[in-house]
Structure formats: C-alpha cells, structure tokens
Design an enzyme around this catalytic site. Sequence first.
Site, PDB file in Angstrom:
ATOM      1  N   HIS A 130     -25.519  34.244   8.175  1.00  0.00           N
ATOM      2  CA  HIS A 130     -25.536  33.837   6.764  1.00  0.00           C
ATOM      3  C   HIS A 130     -24.619  34.766   5.962  1.00  0.00           C
ATOM      4  O   HIS A 130     -24.607  35.972   6.192  1.00  0.00           O
ATOM      5  CB  HIS A 130     -26.965  33.879   6.204  1.00  0.00           C
ATOM      6  CG  HIS A 130     -27.080  33.137   4.919  1.00  0.00           C
ATOM      7  ND1 HIS A 130     -26.655  33.676   3.717  1.00  0.00           N
ATOM      8  CD2 HIS A 130     -27.540  31.895   4.625  1.00  0.00           C
ATOM      9  CE1 HIS A 130     -26.846  32.785   2.761  1.00  0.00           C
ATOM     10  NE2 HIS A 130     -27.388  31.690   3.288  1.00  0.00           N
ATOM     11  N   GLU A 173     -21.223  26.234   5.127  1.00  0.00           N
ATOM     12  CA  GLU A 173     -21.805  26.779   3.903  1.00  0.00           C
ATOM     13  C   GLU A 173     -20.734  27.603   3.164  1.00  0.00           C
ATOM     14  O   GLU A 173     -20.574  28.798   3.410  1.00  0.00           O
ATOM     15  CB  GLU A 173     -23.029  27.635   4.228  1.00  0.00           C
ATOM     16  CG  GLU A 173     -23.743  28.085   2.975  1.00  0.00           C
ATOM     17  CD  GLU A 173     -25.195  28.459   3.202  1.00  0.00           C
ATOM     18  OE1 GLU A 173     -26.054  27.572   3.118  1.00  0.00           O
ATOM     19  OE2 GLU A 173     -25.458  29.632   3.457  1.00  0.00           O
TER      20      GLU A 173
HETATM   21  P1  13P Z   1     -28.495  27.587  -2.462  1.00  0.00           P
HETATM   22  O1  13P Z   1     -29.074  26.278  -1.993  1.00  0.00           O
HETATM   23  O2  13P Z   1     -29.364  28.341  -3.386  1.00  0.00           O
HETATM   24  O3  13P Z   1     -27.094  27.408  -2.955  1.00  0.00           O
HETATM   25  O4  13P Z   1     -28.383  28.500  -1.168  1.00  0.00           O
HETATM   26  C1  13P Z   1     -27.656  28.029  -0.095  1.00  0.00           C
HETATM   27  C2  13P Z   1     -27.940  28.910   1.042  1.00  0.00           C
HETATM   28  O5  13P Z   1     -27.483  30.045   1.074  1.00  0.00           O
HETATM   29  C3  13P Z   1     -28.832  28.393   2.086  1.00  0.00           C
HETATM   30  O6  13P Z   1     -28.818  29.201   3.202  1.00  0.00           O
END
Ligand code: 13P
Length: 251
Positions: free
Chosen positions: A95, A167
């Site tokens: 992450h 992401e």
């Molecule tokens: P948000 O949905 O708050 O943008 O976070 C995304 C995230 O980092 C999920 O792992």
Amino acid sequence: MQKLIIANWKCNPTTLKVVQKMALELRKRIKKNPKIEIAVCPPFVYLSEVAKMFKGSSLRLGAQNCFWEERGAFTGEVSPLMLKNLGVKYVILGHSERIMMVGETNEMINKKVQTALRDGLFPVVCIGEDATERTEGKTFQILEQEFEQSLIMSKKIDWERVVLVYEPLWAISTSSHSLGDCTADDALTAALFLRKLVLNKAGQKAARNIKILYGGNVNAQNAEDYLLEDGIDGVLVGAASLDIKEFLAIC
Ligand code: 13P
C-alpha cells in the site's frame, strides 16, 4: 467474474466497541451473494474479534500488512502464518501509505508476497503512480516497474491467488487530491494495462483469472461506475468503508 469489494479500515477505529458495532452491522446486513465477495481489513489488534463475529457468514477477513517470515526474533512483526491460522484470507501488500510512511520497498513487498502465498493467503498487491508521475505521463512506466519489482522477482507465483489493485496515489481521498478523481475510464485503462502485463508474464489463463481492482476515493456515488466495467473486478475502499451505511450502499 465474481466482483470483490474490500474495505480497508486503515488505522481506524480506535476502540473495540466501535469495531464490534461495525462488524455486527455488516454481519446482519450482508447476505450471501454469488456475484460479490466482501472482505474487511481491520487493524491487526481487531482481527480475532472480527473473525469471531464473521464466523459462519459470507464475509471474509483481510489484514493490512504482514511480515516475510513465519516466526522468530522479529519484534513487532505479524507473520502470514499467524494470519492464516486466525482465519484471514486476504492481506493488503505494497500500500502506498506504507511505502511513503514506513519506507517499505518493492523488494520487501516482493518477499511478503512470496511468504503470503506460501502460507495460503491471497495477497492484494497495490500498484499506482503519484501525481507528478501522472502529469509527466509516466503512468504505464511506473505500473510496469512496480509490477516487475514487487511481483516478478518472485520465483513462483500462484496467479490464481494474487489480487492486483490499481491505486493511483493522487486519487486517494486523504491525499492532496490535486488531480481530482480517477475516472472509471482511466481506471479501466490502467487495469487493462496490468492485465496485459500478467498475460505477457504468465499467459492467458492467469490473465483471465486474476482479479484486478480499483482503489482511490471509491464511494457510494461512484462505485457503480467502476464496478460496471468488465475489466475491473472490484474495488478497494478506504474512507467510505468506515461509514457502514455508505459501505453497505457500495456493496
Ligand atoms: P480512499 O478510499 O479513502 O481513497 O482510500 C483508498 C485506499 O487507500 C484503499 O486502500
């Protein structure tokens, strides 16, 4: 393909009481549905309580990190085997918040993916570019680099159990969010690119079966846009998953 919705509670909430309330509500409201699988990733300290509360339901449990060894003198670490033995299915790895705040490297992520797979977990590997890389047009280059370094160095990958998440750092709700939201079209383009990387490395079966999700400010208003795309197999939800009403609306 069955869609996968994962709640990442990050470092929230701060009391067990609130966790119990949230887990109970999910348990009551989420019914078995062959079209979707729903997993929740609470902080480590709440995993065993949530495991108990989800027992016998269709809800799955995930962790937000793990170490790359099974046991030993590694103060403060939690091993994938411990998670597996607790009933955890998924583990989020790589992450961006861990990369930025704890200095996790692709090599570390790679080792974690290996051990997680060996111990029977499903690693949920996050990949994405930051705002500068995006504006410089380096998105694909970064995706390929992160994909190579965090996964391909691995000797043997069981692709059936890997989940990839596109992401983009710039779209995470708590980032500066300078470039706004990542549209479903942009998320799809990135997901297709990642699927092509899997195809080139591991062949058609892997590319067909691997789950590729989108994460970054997914909420009740926009979730459907991402989930309706055939090339996006689900979503990883941060902030919006802490509001159980909103998370249920997404599901
Ligand atoms: P948000 O949905 O708050 O943008 O976070 C995304 C995230 O980092 C999920 O792992």
